[in-house]
Scaffold this motif. Structure first.
Motif, PDB file in Angstrom:
ATOM      1  N   ASP A  14       0.801  -1.226   0.000  1.00  0.00           N
ATOM      2  CA  ASP A  14       0.000   0.000   0.000  1.00  0.00           C
ATOM      3  C   ASP A  14       0.837   1.281   0.000  1.00  0.00           C
ATOM      4  OD1 ASP A  14      -2.310  -1.599   0.084  1.00  0.00           O
ATOM      5  OD2 ASP A  14      -2.201  -1.721   2.270  1.00  0.00           O
ATOM      6  N   GLN A  15       2.077   1.206  -0.451  1.00  0.00           N
ATOM      7  CA  GLN A  15       2.928   2.390  -0.520  1.00  0.00           C
ATOM      8  C   GLN A  15       3.072   2.869  -1.963  1.00  0.00           C
ATOM      9  OE1 GLN A  15       6.681   1.817   1.495  1.00  0.00           O
ATOM     10  NE2 GLN A  15       5.737   0.799   3.253  1.00  0.00           N
ATOM     11  N   ALA A  16       3.517   4.109  -2.120  1.00  0.00           N
ATOM     12  CA  ALA A  16       3.791   4.666  -3.443  1.00  0.00           C
ATOM     13  C   ALA A  16       5.179   4.206  -3.873  1.00  0.00           C
ATOM     14  CB  ALA A  16       3.731   6.192  -3.392  1.00  0.00           C
ATOM     15  N   LEU A  17       5.223   3.264  -4.815  1.00  0.00           N
ATOM     16  CA  LEU A  17       6.465   2.566  -5.120  1.00  0.00           C
ATOM     17  C   LEU A  17       6.951   2.806  -6.543  1.00  0.00           C
ATOM     18  CD1 LEU A  17       5.647  -0.890  -3.477  1.00  0.00           C
ATOM     19  CD2 LEU A  17       6.855   1.057  -2.451  1.00  0.00           C
TER      20      LEU A  17
ATOM     21  N   SER B  64       1.962  -5.440  -8.226  1.00  0.00           N
ATOM     22  CA  SER B  64       0.618  -4.879  -8.059  1.00  0.00           C
ATOM     23  C   SER B  64      -0.238  -5.700  -7.094  1.00  0.00           C
ATOM     24  CB  SER B  64      -0.082  -4.772  -9.418  1.00  0.00           C
ATOM     25  OG  SER B  64      -0.377  -6.055  -9.960  1.00  0.00           O
ATOM     26  N   GLN B  65       0.222  -6.883  -6.723  1.00  0.00           N
ATOM     27  CA  GLN B  65      -0.454  -7.674  -5.700  1.00  0.00           C
ATOM     28  C   GLN B  65      -0.361  -6.983  -4.334  1.00  0.00           C
ATOM     29  OE1 GLN B  65      -2.359 -10.259  -5.731  1.00  0.00           O
ATOM     30  NE2 GLN B  65      -2.406 -10.776  -3.561  1.00  0.00           N
ATOM     31  N   TRP B  66       0.685  -6.157  -4.137  1.00  0.00           N
ATOM     32  CA  TRP B  66       0.924  -5.530  -2.837  1.00  0.00           C
ATOM     33  C   TRP B  66       0.619  -4.034  -2.830  1.00  0.00           C
ATOM     34  CZ3 TRP B  66       3.987  -9.579  -4.579  1.00  0.00           C
ATOM     35  CH2 TRP B  66       4.021 -10.699  -3.756  1.00  0.00           C
ATOM     36  N   SER B  67       0.647  -3.396  -3.992  1.00  0.00           N
ATOM     37  CA  SER B  67       0.377  -1.956  -4.026  1.00  0.00           C
ATOM     38  C   SER B  67      -0.293  -1.594  -5.343  1.00  0.00           C
ATOM     39  CB  SER B  67       1.685  -1.163  -3.884  1.00  0.00           C
ATOM     40  OG  SER B  67       1.442   0.226  -4.049  1.00  0.00           O
ATOM     41  N   ASP B  68      -1.214  -0.636  -5.295  1.00  0.00           N
ATOM     42  CA  ASP B  68      -1.863  -0.151  -6.520  1.00  0.00           C
ATOM     43  C   ASP B  68      -1.375   1.239  -6.890  1.00  0.00           C
ATOM     44  OD1 ASP B  68      -3.069   1.370  -4.584  1.00  0.00           O
ATOM     45  OD2 ASP B  68      -5.107   0.645  -4.975  1.00  0.00           O
ATOM     46  N   ASP B  69      -0.258   1.662  -6.265  1.00  0.00           N
ATOM     47  CA  ASP B  69       0.328   2.972  -6.565  1.00  0.00           C
ATOM     48  C   ASP B  69       1.757   2.746  -7.064  1.00  0.00           C
ATOM     49  OD1 ASP B  69       1.112   5.569  -6.779  1.00  0.00           O
ATOM     50  OD2 ASP B  69       0.671   6.132  -4.695  1.00  0.00           O
ATOM     51  N   LEU B  70       1.871   2.407  -8.340  1.00  0.00           N
ATOM     52  CA  LEU B  70       3.154   2.012  -8.913  1.00  0.00           C
ATOM     53  C   LEU B  70       3.499   2.870 -10.123  1.00  0.00           C
ATOM     54  CD1 LEU B  70       2.730  -1.893  -8.970  1.00  0.00           C
ATOM     55  CD2 LEU B  70       3.735  -0.481  -7.154  1.00  0.00           C
ATOM     56  N   VAL B  71       4.785   3.167 -10.257  1.00  0.00           N
ATOM     57  CA  VAL B  71       5.319   3.790 -11.458  1.00  0.00           C
ATOM     58  C   VAL B  71       6.525   2.980 -11.907  1.00  0.00           C
ATOM     59  CG1 VAL B  71       6.319   5.840 -12.527  1.00  0.00           C
ATOM     60  CG2 VAL B  71       4.548   6.089 -10.772  1.00  0.00           C
ATOM     61  N   VAL B  72       6.523   2.576 -13.164  1.00  0.00           N
ATOM     62  CA  VAL B  72       7.644   1.841 -13.744  1.00  0.00           C
ATOM     63  C   VAL B  72       8.609   2.835 -14.375  1.00  0.00           C
ATOM     64  CG1 VAL B  72       8.324   0.193 -15.537  1.00  0.00           C
ATOM     65  CG2 VAL B  72       6.264  -0.217 -14.156  1.00  0.00           C
ATOM     66  N   PHE B  73       9.882   2.751 -14.001  1.00  0.00           N
ATOM     67  CA  PHE B  73      10.919   3.619 -14.549  1.00  0.00           C
ATOM     68  C   PHE B  73      11.900   2.773 -15.356  1.00  0.00           C
ATOM     69  CE2 PHE B  73       9.335   5.749 -10.784  1.00  0.00           C
ATOM     70  CZ  PHE B  73       9.249   7.094 -11.166  1.00  0.00           C
TER      71      PHE B  73
ATOM     72  N   ARG C 193      -4.044  -1.601 -15.644  1.00  0.00           N
ATOM     73  CA  ARG C 193      -4.009  -1.929 -14.212  1.00  0.00           C
ATOM     74  C   ARG C 193      -3.689  -0.716 -13.357  1.00  0.00           C
ATOM     75  NH1 ARG C 193      -3.372  -7.541 -13.172  1.00  0.00           N
ATOM     76  NH2 ARG C 193      -3.404  -6.921 -10.973  1.00  0.00           N
ATOM     77  N   GLY C 194      -3.634   0.464 -13.972  1.00  0.00           N
ATOM     78  CA  GLY C 194      -3.355   1.682 -13.227  1.00  0.00           C
ATOM     79  C   GLY C 194      -1.883   1.903 -12.932  1.00  0.00           C
ATOM     80  N   ILE C 195      -1.012   1.227 -13.697  1.00  0.00           N
ATOM     81  CA  ILE C 195       0.437   1.335 -13.488  1.00  0.00           C
ATOM     82  C   ILE C 195       1.025   2.221 -14.576  1.00  0.00           C
ATOM     83  CG2 ILE C 195       2.610   0.076 -13.299  1.00  0.00           C
ATOM     84  CD1 ILE C 195       0.931  -2.409 -12.548  1.00  0.00           C
ATOM     85  N   ALA C 196       1.658   3.306 -14.194  1.00  0.00           N
ATOM     86  CA  ALA C 196       2.249   4.245 -15.148  1.00  0.00           C
ATOM     87  C   ALA C 196       3.651   3.802 -15.537  1.00  0.00           C
ATOM     88  CB  ALA C 196       2.301   5.646 -14.539  1.00  0.00           C
ATOM     89  N   VAL C 197       4.062   4.191 -16.750  1.00  0.00           N
ATOM     90  CA  VAL C 197       5.414   3.909 -17.237  1.00  0.00           C
ATOM     91  C   VAL C 197       6.103   5.232 -17.529  1.00  0.00           C
ATOM     92  CG1 VAL C 197       6.805   2.842 -19.049  1.00  0.00           C
ATOM     93  CG2 VAL C 197       4.751   1.671 -18.198  1.00  0.00           C
ATOM     94  N   ASP C 198       7.264   5.440 -16.938  1.00  0.00           N
ATOM     95  CA  ASP C 198       8.060   6.655 -17.163  1.00  0.00           C
ATOM     96  C   ASP C 198       9.352   6.214 -17.858  1.00  0.00           C
ATOM     97  OD1 ASP C 198       9.699   8.954 -16.960  1.00  0.00           O
ATOM     98  OD2 ASP C 198       8.542   9.627 -15.213  1.00  0.00           O
TER      99      ASP C 198
END
Length: 314
Positions: free
Chosen positions: A149-152, A169-178, A196-201
């Motif tokens: 549940d952290q911003a990861l 995403s099993q552990w957090s729904d606040d993810l950004v892929v770098f 799935r709500g996962i952003a890619v940077d």
């Protein structure tokens, strides 16, 4: 118990969970076992290890110490804190040349078990190593729960980055892929992650922002800072097996030892357990199981089969 002229039944190279588990099982099989280990584990930056039954939350170094103490309590057990430099064939087995901090030693063993694991190479990002093992980790299965549940951030430069993000995403729904500027996430994968709500940077990372309390963000080379409190990084992994060059065992495309599924390599008498034969880091308990499995194989091979006995008495 050290005796330079003695021939050990097994020399175990590497004292992580795989090597220690194998050494313990072999010495309990009444084998004379030499454990060769420098106590420099891949996960030394990690403060606690998770997922090991009855030892959840233990320090990896403490786990190794407990394992060594259990092993050394048995007759026939010996540990040398050194590094294997060269292993070569001799009559009846193998010669192992070791050296550490200028101190050389050697040993002879009927069989050798390779359990030296992997070496990690982190992406070149300022401050990443300073926060590695506390705010950033590499094993999602090991440490995902503690980042729940952290911003990861999910940082990496390898093609499996999208799969790792999906797992996290099993552990957090606040993810950004770098991707740190690497072309390792396809547009199809990016669309799937976005669903799935996962952003890619895809920008290049300048460094990790944080203080004594932990990480606060990821700074990009354009000056922008993306708020994050930690995350997971995908290192490069390599298996340092130069000490086997004289034996020339078969390795796969990743440089890992090829085995028969029971720990036997393509060189008779040379065995492998743990990450030296597995694709990517294993959970500690999985590595320990691999060591126990290979130990059973070695002991059976040293005993020999009924046909070997029949041939010997004819």
């Amino acid at each position: 118990m050290s005796d330079a002229a003695a021939v050990y039944d097994v020399a175990v190279v590497g004292g992580g969970p795989a090597g220690l588990s194998a050494a313990l099982n072999l010495v309990r099989a009444r084998r004379r076992v030499l454990l060769i280990d420098s106590n420099r584990p891949r996960n030394s930056a990690t403060l606690v290890a998770h997922g090991f039954l009855t030892r959840d939350g233990i320090s990896p170094l403490e786990l190794r110490k407990l394992g060594r103490d259990e092993f050394l309590a048995y007759e026939g057990a010996e540990h040398r804190m050194t590094l294997a430099q060269r292993i070569s064939r001799v009559d009846g087995g193998f010669h192992i040349a070791c050296e550490m901090r200028g101190k050389a030693s050697e040993a002879t063993a009927r069989t050798v078990l390779v359990a030296t694991g992997l070496t990690e190479t982190l992406p070149v990002i300022d401050n990443l190593r300073a926060f590695y093992g506390t705010s950033f980790h590499s094993c999602i299965e090991c440490d995902g729960y503690d980042k729940r549940d952290q911003a990861l951030a999910v940082i990496g430069e390898f093609p499996d980055l999208a799969e790792r993000a999906l797992l996290l995403s099993q552990w957090s729904d606040d993810l950004v892929v770098f991707t740190n500027g690497a072309d390792v996430v396809t547009m199809v994968e990016e669309d799937a992650l976005d669903a799935r709500g996962i952003a890619v940077d895809r920008r290049t990372i300048s460094g990790i922002v944080g203080d004594r309390d932990g990480v606060t963000g990821i700074r990009m080379t354009d000056g922008d800072v993306v708020d994050r409190v930690g995350g997971f990084v995908r290192p490069g992994w390599s298996s340092e097996l130069h000490y086997l060059d004289d034996l020339d065992p078969d390795v796969d495309a990743d440089g890992l030892l090829v085995d028969d599924g029971h720990g036997r390599t393509t060189i008779a008498g040379l065995y492998v357990a743990g990450e030296s034969a597995a694709p990517g880091p294993q959970q500690l308990i999985v590595a320990a199981g691999s060591g126990a499995r290979t130990a059973a194989t070695i002991n059976r091979d040293l005993v020999g089969g009924i046909r070997d006995l029949a041939d010997a008495v004819q």
